[in-house]
Structure formats: structure tokens, C-alpha cells
Motif scaffolding. Structure first.
Motif, PDB file in Angstrom:
ATOM      1  N   GLU A 285       0.845  -1.193   0.000  1.00 18.36           N
ATOM      2  CA  GLU A 285       0.000   0.000   0.000  1.00 18.36           C
ATOM      3  C   GLU A 285       0.881   1.244   0.000  1.00 18.36           C
ATOM      4  O   GLU A 285       2.078   1.163   0.273  1.00 18.36           O
ATOM      5  N   PHE A 286       0.280   2.374  -0.322  1.00 19.84           N
ATOM      6  CA  PHE A 286       1.009   3.632  -0.264  1.00 19.84           C
ATOM      7  C   PHE A 286       1.084   4.101   1.192  1.00 19.84           C
ATOM      8  O   PHE A 286       0.096   4.058   1.920  1.00 19.84           O
ATOM      9  N   SER A 287       2.280   4.533   1.590  1.00 18.01           N
ATOM     10  CA  SER A 287       2.485   5.033   2.949  1.00 18.01           C
ATOM     11  C   SER A 287       2.563   6.546   2.931  1.00 18.01           C
ATOM     12  O   SER A 287       3.195   7.141   2.058  1.00 18.01           O
ATOM     13  N   GLU A 288       1.913   7.170   3.913  1.00 16.88           N
ATOM     14  CA  GLU A 288       1.953   8.619   4.080  1.00 16.88           C
ATOM     15  C   GLU A 288       2.547   8.921   5.444  1.00 16.88           C
ATOM     16  O   GLU A 288       2.074   8.409   6.458  1.00 16.88           O
ATOM     17  N   VAL A 289       3.564   9.772   5.476  1.00 16.72           N
ATOM     18  CA  VAL A 289       4.220  10.116   6.733  1.00 16.72           C
ATOM     19  C   VAL A 289       4.339  11.631   6.821  1.00 16.72           C
ATOM     20  O   VAL A 289       4.844  12.278   5.894  1.00 16.72           O
ATOM     21  N   SER A 290       3.886  12.198   7.930  1.00 13.47           N
ATOM     22  CA  SER A 290       4.042  13.631   8.163  1.00 13.47           C
ATOM     23  C   SER A 290       5.439  13.886   8.736  1.00 13.47           C
ATOM     24  O   SER A 290       5.802  13.361   9.789  1.00 13.47           O
ATOM     25  N   ILE A 291       6.217  14.699   8.045  1.00 16.94           N
ATOM     26  CA  ILE A 291       7.601  14.970   8.439  1.00 16.94           C
ATOM     27  C   ILE A 291       7.643  16.247   9.261  1.00 16.94           C
ATOM     28  O   ILE A 291       7.425  17.353   8.746  1.00 16.94           O
ATOM     29  N   THR A 292       7.912  16.110  10.539  1.00 12.69           N
ATOM     30  CA  THR A 292       7.948  17.255  11.455  1.00 12.69           C
ATOM     31  C   THR A 292       9.343  17.542  11.988  1.00 12.69           C
ATOM     32  O   THR A 292       9.563  18.581  12.603  1.00 12.69           O
ATOM     33  N   SER A 293      10.297  16.613  11.777  1.00  8.69           N
ATOM     34  CA  SER A 293      11.652  16.806  12.288  1.00  8.69           C
ATOM     35  C   SER A 293      12.604  15.928  11.483  1.00  8.69           C
ATOM     36  O   SER A 293      12.176  15.048  10.728  1.00  8.69           O
ATOM     37  N   GLN A 294      13.896  16.157  11.687  1.00  7.69           N
ATOM     38  CA  GLN A 294      14.887  15.351  10.976  1.00  7.69           C
ATOM     39  C   GLN A 294      14.856  13.911  11.455  1.00  7.69           C
ATOM     40  O   GLN A 294      15.094  12.987  10.667  1.00  7.69           O
ATOM     41  N   GLU A 295      14.560  13.687  12.733  1.00  7.79           N
ATOM     42  CA  GLU A 295      14.488  12.323  13.254  1.00  7.79           C
ATOM     43  C   GLU A 295      13.376  11.545  12.560  1.00  7.79           C
ATOM     44  O   GLU A 295      13.564  10.373  12.185  1.00  7.79           O
ATOM     45  N   VAL A 296      12.236  12.183  12.374  1.00 10.28           N
ATOM     46  CA  VAL A 296      11.130  11.524  11.674  1.00 10.28           C
ATOM     47  C   VAL A 296      11.516  11.256  10.226  1.00 10.28           C
ATOM     48  O   VAL A 296      11.206  10.198   9.667  1.00 10.28           O
ATOM     49  N   LEU A 297      12.225  12.201   9.610  1.00 11.32           N
ATOM     50  CA  LEU A 297      12.652  12.029   8.221  1.00 11.32           C
ATOM     51  C   LEU A 297      13.576  10.834   8.070  1.00 11.32           C
ATOM     52  O   LEU A 297      13.389  10.006   7.169  1.00 11.32           O
ATOM     53  N   MET A 298      14.583  10.713   8.936  1.00 11.49           N
ATOM     54  CA  MET A 298      15.534   9.615   8.815  1.00 11.49           C
ATOM     55  C   MET A 298      14.869   8.271   9.046  1.00 11.49           C
ATOM     56  O   MET A 298      15.177   7.284   8.374  1.00 11.49           O
ATOM     57  N   GLN A 299      13.934   8.206   9.985  1.00 11.72           N
ATOM     58  CA  GLN A 299      13.214   6.955  10.224  1.00 11.72           C
ATOM     59  C   GLN A 299      12.332   6.608   9.031  1.00 11.72           C
ATOM     60  O   GLN A 299      12.217   5.441   8.639  1.00 11.72           O
ATOM     61  N   THR A 300      11.758   7.626   8.399  1.00 12.35           N
ATOM     62  CA  THR A 300      10.915   7.401   7.227  1.00 12.35           C
ATOM     63  C   THR A 300      11.734   6.863   6.066  1.00 12.35           C
ATOM     64  O   THR A 300      11.315   5.926   5.368  1.00 12.35           O
ATOM     65  N   VAL A 301      12.923   7.439   5.845  1.00 17.11           N
ATOM     66  CA  VAL A 301      13.783   6.972   4.754  1.00 17.11           C
ATOM     67  C   VAL A 301      14.231   5.539   5.011  1.00 17.11           C
ATOM     68  O   VAL A 301      14.288   4.713   4.095  1.00 17.11           O
ATOM     69  N   LYS A 302      14.531   5.226   6.259  1.00 15.04           N
ATOM     70  CA  LYS A 302      14.907   3.846   6.603  1.00 15.04           C
ATOM     71  C   LYS A 302      13.758   2.887   6.293  1.00 15.04           C
ATOM     72  O   LYS A 302      13.965   1.826   5.685  1.00 15.04           O
ATOM     73  N   ASN A 303      12.549   3.261   6.699  1.00 16.84           N
ATOM     74  CA  ASN A 303      11.386   2.409   6.420  1.00 16.84           C
ATOM     75  C   ASN A 303      11.143   2.287   4.916  1.00 16.84           C
ATOM     76  O   ASN A 303      10.744   1.227   4.427  1.00 16.84           O
ATOM     77  N   LEU A 304      11.387   3.368   4.197  1.00 13.62           N
ATOM     78  CA  LEU A 304      11.216   3.345   2.745  1.00 13.62           C
ATOM     79  C   LEU A 304      12.146   2.327   2.105  1.00 13.62           C
ATOM     80  O   LEU A 304      11.720   1.506   1.291  1.00 13.62           O
ATOM     81  N   ILE A 305      13.416   2.383   2.479  1.00 13.08           N
ATOM     82  CA  ILE A 305      14.407   1.477   1.888  1.00 13.08           C
ATOM     83  C   ILE A 305      14.090   0.028   2.247  1.00 13.08           C
ATOM     84  O   ILE A 305      14.142  -0.868   1.400  1.00 13.08           O
ATOM     85  N   LEU A 306      13.734  -0.212   3.506  1.00 12.61           N
ATOM     86  CA  LEU A 306      13.458  -1.581   3.938  1.00 12.61           C
ATOM     87  C   LEU A 306      12.143  -2.121   3.362  1.00 12.61           C
ATOM     88  O   LEU A 306      11.904  -3.329   3.404  1.00 12.61           O
TER      89      LEU A 306
END
Length: 396
Positions: A285-306
Motif C-alpha cells: 500500500e502507499f504510505s503517508e508520513v508527516s515529516i515534522t523533524s529530521q528524526e522523523v525524516l531519517m526513520q521514514t527513509v529507513k522504512n522506505l528502503i526496507l
């Protein structure tokens, strides 16, 4: 190993002739020893194979690209028989590329012990690095027999992308959410629901912004600066569809992800809360993530790659757009193919004040040819590996 077997067979034949020619017990014992020894070697090595366990130990599941990281091959021998020589055949590759790299490790295996062999790897591109033990060959002490164990043991490492500096313009006069709840800490705006600052009156200030109660106490005119909402509807959509399987697949994917993370970091630095959308192949499914900080961004990119599978499957972006009612201040579409109907679809169907299409291309020649012919869609070609030089003065 074949030579060893032939030599041993010759020794057995000689022992048989020695036993026939001589009547001493020594010749009989010698013949029995050389005839039984191969059987013993075969049996003990086979037992050791069945009692051997193989696994990879990786301290961290993520690593920055171009950085070396340690990997341990752990081989446990639970038998009472030692192995003088074991040979591991290791393969590793990025799942976005078919190029397999391989090397060999040689080590002994002590009885009832674990042998840990550490080696270093690195990746030039982000993505998922798969490490695989193709097989481990173990040999008996006389090198007559070889057994294979530890086949297809795997481990995965998420190789994280780098952030590049990009320049752009934030449009602070665009549409807002109905009830803004997050406001800028450094820039004033026009939202009267929250006061940003109080200051002395200046010529040109609106009368309705004068704080009359405080002005009467100060015996001077005090003006209210309203706050600027930063949770305006802003979206970055990453199109992970792979349209070709070639030597460019991995560099293109690397640039796609690094463009996404670089633009997102730019928005964070400018207090622009935004949403990242990508297709999660593991969740289907398509994932939607609200990016509010750099920590959230890095975790999102990690989840994206995995989230990406080996087959690089991704649903078409149109499927997401058709299922969502999209109304945005800024929309940025990041893709790797310039000439697809999706760009026309975005211009005609995506309701946004600012619409960008960031297209990853292989060379400057392709960048020159990249032209959408669309009046209301800003197309920005990004050459592989040249994100900073390509992304300039975009509007979000």
C-alpha cells in the motif's frame, strides 16, 4: 583432493601386497588401518556437517553509504570432531542491481566451539545490501572428502542515503489548513489565532492589530504580529516505479532517494511541515508520513528502503491519486522517467498552488531534452549524482 584419493588408493594397494608377501601381524594391522581410515574420515566429517550451524551477525541494521561496516560470519561446530579447514563462499549485492560480488574466507573449526570471522563491506549507493553465504565447504584432515553446509544463509543491511544541500523558495502566502496547530518560531504571518510577537507601532501597521489594552498600560501603541502556520498541506511524492533494468537502475534509485531526503531536509530547515508519500511494497500500500523533524525524516527513509522487495514492484502513482482527494499548497513529484502520461495527469488533476516534477536523468544531454511542454507543471531535471547543482530555486 582427487590426487589425495588416488595416492591413498595406491597406499592401500601397496599394503595389500605387503600383507600377501609378509606373514607378520604388522602388515595386517597396517592394511586394516589404511582401509578403515577413509571410512572414519568420511563418517566424522559427515557428522560434523550435520552438527554445524551458520549465521551472520551484523551489529547495526543500517549504515551510511560509502562507509565500511563490520559483518561477522559465525560458524558453530557442535560436534566433538575438529575441522582443520573450512572455506566459506560469500556473496553480496544491492537488490537494485544484478551485479554480485563474491569472495572466500578460510578458517578452522574447533570442536564444540564457534568460529567468528569478521570482514568489512561498504556500498557506493543507498539501498538494501544483501549478504549471502553461498556455501561453506568443510574438509576432513586428510583432504579426501568435502561436505557443503551453511548454504543460502542471508543478512540484510539498509544503506542510508546522503543529504545534499539544495536551494529553493518557500511560498508563505499559500493556502492553509482549516485549523492550523503548528506555527513558525522565526517568521511572522497572518494567522490571528495565535500571536507571534508584540512590538511598537510603525507607520503602515493595520489598526486592527493594535493591542489596545496593553497600549493603554504602556502609554504607547503596541502592535500584535500574528503567527505563520507551517502545517500547510505540502506533499513530496516519490515514484519508485522502475521502468528499466540496466546498469543505471541503482544510480537512478540512489539519486531518487537522495533527492527526496535533500528536499525534505530543506523544508524542515525552513519550518515547513510536509507529507512524504511512497509505495510500501511489503505492506502492499502507499504510505503517508508527516515529516515534522529530521528524526522523523531519517526513520521514514529507513522504512522506505526496507520496504522495497527484490522484484522492485511498485503500484502506479495514478492508483494513489485516484483514491485520494488531494488539495495542496505545494506538490512535488519525484520520478525517473520524464515522458510518461503521469505528468499530464498531475497537471490536469492535482489541485495545488505549486506543482513540481523532479525528473532523474542520466546525463546533461538527457537533461537538455527533458521538457514536459506543460504550462502549469515546473519540470526540473536532476542529473545522476548532481543533486545540489540541479535543484536550484525551486518553489515549495
Amino acid at each position: 583432493m582427487l590426487i589425495t584419493k588416488i595416492l591413498f588408493l595406491l597406499i592401500i594397494i601397496i599394503c595389500i601386497f605387503f600383507y600377501i608377501l609378509y606373514i607378520w601381524n604388522f602388515s595386517l594391522i597396517l592394511m586394516i588401518i589404511f582401509m578403515v581410515l577413509p571410512v572414519v574420515m568420511f563418517a566424522t566429517t559427515l557428522i560434523t556437517k550435520k552438527m554445524t550451524k551458520t549465521e551472520f551477525a551484523v551489529p547495526d541494521k543500517t549504515t551510511p553509504k560509502n562507509n565500511s561496516f563490520p559483518v561477522q560470519l559465525c560458524v558453530t561446530n557442535n560436534s566433538i570432531f575438529p575441522i582443520g579447514k573450512a572455506e566459506a563462499h560469500i556473496e553480496y549485492y544491492n537488490i537494485f542491481n544484478n551485479q554480485i560480488n563474491e569472495f572466500e574466507l578460510m578458517f578452522p573449526l574447533q570442536a564444540r566451539n564457534t568460529q567468528r570471522v569478521t570482514f568489512q563491506l561498504s556500498s557506493k549507493y543507498c539501498g538494501i545490501l544483501k549478504i549471502r553465504s553461498a556455501r561453506i565447504d568443510i574438509y576432513d584432515p586428510l583432504r579426501m572428502f568435502r561436505f557443503r553446509t551453511g548454504m543460502n544463509i542471508t543478512a540484510e543491511i539498509a544503506v542510508m542515503p546522503e543529504i545534499h544541500e539544495v536551494s529553493g523558495n518557500i511560498n508563505y502566502t499559500d493556502r492553509e489548513t482549516e485549523e492550523s496547530s503548528v506555527f513558525s518560531e522565526s517568521i511572522a504571518g497572518d494567522d490571528p489565532s495565535e500571536v507571534f510577537d508584540l512590538r511598537d507601532y510603525a507607520v503602515g501597521d493595520k489598526i486592527n492589530r493594535i493591542h489596545w489594552k496593553l497600549s493603554s498600560k504602556k502609554d504607547d501603541l503596541i502592535v500584535k504580529d500574528y503567527s505563520l502556520p507551517v502545517d500547510v498541506p505540502c506533499m513530496l511524492f516519490l515514484n519508485l516505479r522502475c521502468y528499466e533494468d540496466s546498469e543505471y537502475t541503482l544510480p537512478v534509485f540512489d539519486t531518487l532517494v537522495e533527492t527526496l531526503i535533500s528536499i525534505s531536509q530543506f523544508l524542515i530547515e525552513n519550518e515547513r511541515i510536509h507529507t512524504i508519500v511512497f509505495y510500501n511494497a511489503r505492506l502492499k500500500e502507499f504510505s503517508e508520513v508527516s515529516i515534522t523533524s529530521q528524526e522523523v525524516l531519517m526513520q521514514t527513509v529507513k522504512n522506505l528502503i526496507l520496504s522495497i522487495n527484490d522484484n522492485l514492484f511498485c503500484e502506479p502513482p495514478e492508483k494513489y491519486f485516484q483514491s485520494e482527494n488531494i488539495s495542496l499548497s505545494s506538490f512535488t513529484f519525484i520520478t525517473s522517467v520524464p515522458d510518461t502520461p503521469i505528468l499530464n495527469y498531475i497537471e490536469e488533476n492535482i489541485d495545488a498552488d505549486t506543482r513540481n516534477a523532479v525528473v532523474i536523468v542520466r546525463s546533461p544531454e538527457e537533461a537538455d531534452k527533458t521538457s514536459s511542454g506543460l504550462a502549469e507543471l515546473n519540470v526540473i531535471p536532476v542529473i545522476i549524482g548532481r543533486i545540489t547543482a540541479s535543484v536550484r530555486d525551486m518553489e515549495f
